[in-house]
Scaffold this motif. Structure first.
Motif, short mmCIF file in Angstrom:
data_model
loop_
_atom_site.label_atom_id
_atom_site.label_comp_id
_atom_site.label_asym_id
_atom_site.label_seq_id
_atom_site.Cartn_x
_atom_site.Cartn_y
_atom_site.Cartn_z
N SER A 29 3.99 -9.62 -8.21
CA SER A 29 3.17 -8.84 -7.29
C SER A 29 2.34 -9.83 -6.48
CB SER A 29 2.27 -7.91 -8.11
OG SER A 29 1.05 -7.69 -7.46
N THR A 30 2.29 -9.66 -5.18
CA THR A 30 1.46 -10.58 -4.37
C THR A 30 0.00 -10.46 -4.78
OG1 THR A 30 1.32 -8.91 -2.61
CG2 THR A 30 2.98 -10.64 -2.34
N ASN A 31 -0.42 -9.25 -5.19
CA ASN A 31 -1.81 -9.11 -5.67
C ASN A 31 -2.02 -9.97 -6.92
OD1 ASN A 31 -2.44 -7.24 -3.67
ND2 ASN A 31 -3.53 -5.90 -5.08
N GLN A 53 9.08 -8.03 -4.55
CA GLN A 53 8.23 -8.05 -5.74
C GLN A 53 9.00 -7.41 -6.90
OE1 GLN A 53 3.74 -7.46 -4.34
NE2 GLN A 53 4.92 -5.61 -3.94
N GLY A 56 5.79 -4.69 -8.27
CA GLY A 56 4.81 -4.28 -7.25
C GLY A 56 3.94 -3.14 -7.78
N LYS A 57 2.66 -3.22 -7.44
CA LYS A 57 1.71 -2.24 -7.98
C LYS A 57 1.19 -1.31 -6.90
CE LYS A 57 -1.03 -5.55 -9.50
NZ LYS A 57 -2.15 -6.23 -10.16
N GLY A 58 1.15 -0.01 -7.21
CA GLY A 58 0.52 0.95 -6.33
C GLY A 58 -0.82 1.38 -6.92
N ARG A 59 -1.48 2.30 -6.27
CA ARG A 59 -2.76 2.80 -6.79
C ARG A 59 -2.54 3.64 -8.04
NH1 ARG A 59 -5.35 6.55 -4.25
NH2 ARG A 59 -7.49 6.07 -4.79
N TRP A 64 5.02 0.08 -7.16
CA TRP A 64 5.30 0.05 -5.72
C TRP A 64 6.70 -0.52 -5.56
CZ3 TRP A 64 3.29 2.40 -1.70
CH2 TRP A 64 3.64 1.99 -0.42
N MET A 73 1.97 -8.09 1.29
CA MET A 73 1.00 -9.17 1.47
C MET A 73 -0.31 -8.85 0.78
SD MET A 73 0.06 -8.87 5.48
CE MET A 73 -1.60 -9.28 5.78
N ASN A 122 -5.80 6.09 1.12
CA ASN A 122 -5.30 4.73 1.40
C ASN A 122 -3.91 4.69 2.01
OD1 ASN A 122 -3.79 5.56 -0.87
ND2 ASN A 122 -3.30 3.44 -1.25
N LYS A 130 4.94 8.75 3.93
CA LYS A 130 4.25 7.48 3.67
C LYS A 130 5.08 6.29 4.12
CE LYS A 130 1.77 5.15 -0.02
NZ LYS A 130 0.76 5.40 -1.06
N GLY A 133 0.84 1.47 2.17
CA GLY A 133 -0.33 1.77 1.35
C GLY A 133 -1.15 0.51 1.12
N ILE A 134 -2.38 0.74 0.70
CA ILE A 134 -3.32 -0.35 0.48
C ILE A 134 -3.79 -0.28 -0.98
CG2 ILE A 134 -5.52 -1.41 1.24
CD1 ILE A 134 -3.83 -0.92 3.68
N ILE A 152 -1.41 -5.09 0.78
CA ILE A 152 -0.84 -4.21 1.81
C ILE A 152 0.68 -4.19 1.66
CG2 ILE A 152 -0.58 -3.82 4.31
CD1 ILE A 152 -3.20 -5.36 4.72
N GLY A 153 1.23 -3.00 1.52
CA GLY A 153 2.68 -2.85 1.46
C GLY A 153 3.13 -1.93 2.59
C1 BTN Z 1 -0.42 2.56 -2.84
O1 BTN Z 1 -0.24 3.25 -1.82
O2 BTN Z 1 -0.34 3.04 -3.96
C2 BTN Z 1 -0.78 1.11 -2.65
C3 BTN Z 1 0.44 0.25 -2.48
C4 BTN Z 1 0.11 -1.21 -2.30
C5 BTN Z 1 1.35 -2.07 -2.36
C6 BTN Z 1 1.07 -3.50 -2.03
S1 BTN Z 1 2.52 -4.44 -1.77
C7 BTN Z 1 1.58 -5.90 -1.71
C8 BTN Z 1 0.53 -5.78 -2.79
N1 BTN Z 1 1.07 -6.23 -4.05
C9 BTN Z 1 1.17 -5.24 -4.94
O3 BTN Z 1 1.62 -5.33 -6.09
N2 BTN Z 1 0.73 -4.08 -4.39
C10 BTN Z 1 0.27 -4.30 -3.04
#
Ligand code: BTN
Length: 265
Positions: A29-31, A53, A56-59, A64, A73, A122, A130, A133-134, A152-153
């Motif tokens: 995950s970039t985060n 990723q 990847g993680k969402g809220r 994600w 990013m 978000n 969609k 997302g942030i 930001i994805g």
């Molecule tokens: C959402 O709408 O739930 C938020 C999604 C955010 C996804 C981005 S992709 C880049 C960054 N790295 C992650 O793991 N998540 C965010």
């Protein structure tokens, strides 16, 4: 533009807040990578981008979906976070989410044939689906907020989406009025984030909320909001001056929600 050109351009743009731009073909995950690097030391202005990723993680603990071809990013902010800020941590994070979402819309709206809009809290939408997302993450040391990571994805291309999100998601490339690369979009977002970050640092929160409202697709609609404490169904009436959703239920009772997820009814 490709990644090398992007890195050169960022480094030449010394007036931008960016101090370093890291690109990886694959990350979990970039985060996560941004948090790891920020934990090691001074990372204010660090940007991490990846081609895909693996986790990847969402809220709210969601995954994600992150195949190659989309934009992933993360941006680290570490300075000026502990000065006089909005009343609560949730409000601070909501305003940073708004600022980031506005920056995305400012950066790409003129490239699209369709209207791009913002859904509380978000989401970035096109035609009520969609497209991005942030995700804001942070680290505290005691009372001190050490850093914030803005993730930001954005879905750029048509990929085979998991069935759970297939009907709710869309992608940018089908709406583009001219071809543009991911890295052009990244640079454009970073430039507009720089503009909004300056306003944020000048505590011009009102302008951020007003701009978010100008781009929103949520106010005036019937919604269901799930927050930590409760589920409320009603009319989305407004957004407060720190980004909370004002919702009125069918008994006329008004609630202010700082944090939650929302669906249109
Ligand atoms: C959402 O709408 O739930 C938020 C999604 C955010 C996804 C981005 S992709 C880049 C960054 N790295 C992650 O793991 N998540 C965010």
């Amino acid at each position: 533009m490709d990644v090398i050109q992007l890195q050169k351009l960022v480094m030449m743009s010394q007036d931008l807040f960016i101090t370093r731009l890291i690109h990886r073909p694959v990350v979990d995950s970039t985060n996560n990578l941004a948090i790891e690097l920020a934990n090691e030391g001074d990372a204010d202005g660090l940007v991490v981008i990846a081609d895909c990723q693996t986790a990847g993680k969402g809220r709210r603990g969601n995954d994600w979906f992150s195949p190659e071809g989309n934009l992933y990013m993360s941006v680290v902010l570490a300075s000026g976070l502990n000065e006089e800020m909005p009343s609560s941590q949730n409000n601070l994070f909501q305003l940073i989410t708004f600022m980031s979402a506005i920056s995305v819309v400012d950066a790409i709206k003129d490239l699209l044939d369709k209207k791009i809009s913002l859904k509380w809290p978000n989401d970035i939408h096109i035609e009520d689906k969609k497209v991005g997302g942030i995700l804001i993450e942070s680290r505290y040391e005691g009372e001190m907020l050490k850093f914030i990571v803005i993730g930001i994805g954005i879905n750029l291309i048509n990929t085979s989406l998991p069935p759970s999100i297939e009907s709710k998601a869309t992608y940018i490339n089908q709406f583009l009025n001219r071809p543009i690369s991911r890295d052009d979009i990244v640079f454009s977002i970073l430039k507009s984030l720089d503009t909004w970050l300056k306003r944020f640092r000048q505590k011009r929160f009102d302008e951020i909320v007003q701009k978010w409202k100008a781009y929103n697709n949520t106010i005036g609609r019937l919604v269901r909001v799930t927050s930590d404490e409760r589920i409320i169904t009603g009319l989305a009436k407004d957004i407060s001056n720190v980004g909370s959703l004002i919702i009125q239920d069918n008994k006329g009772q008004v609630f202010s929600i700082t944090n939650g997820s929302l669906e249109f009814l």
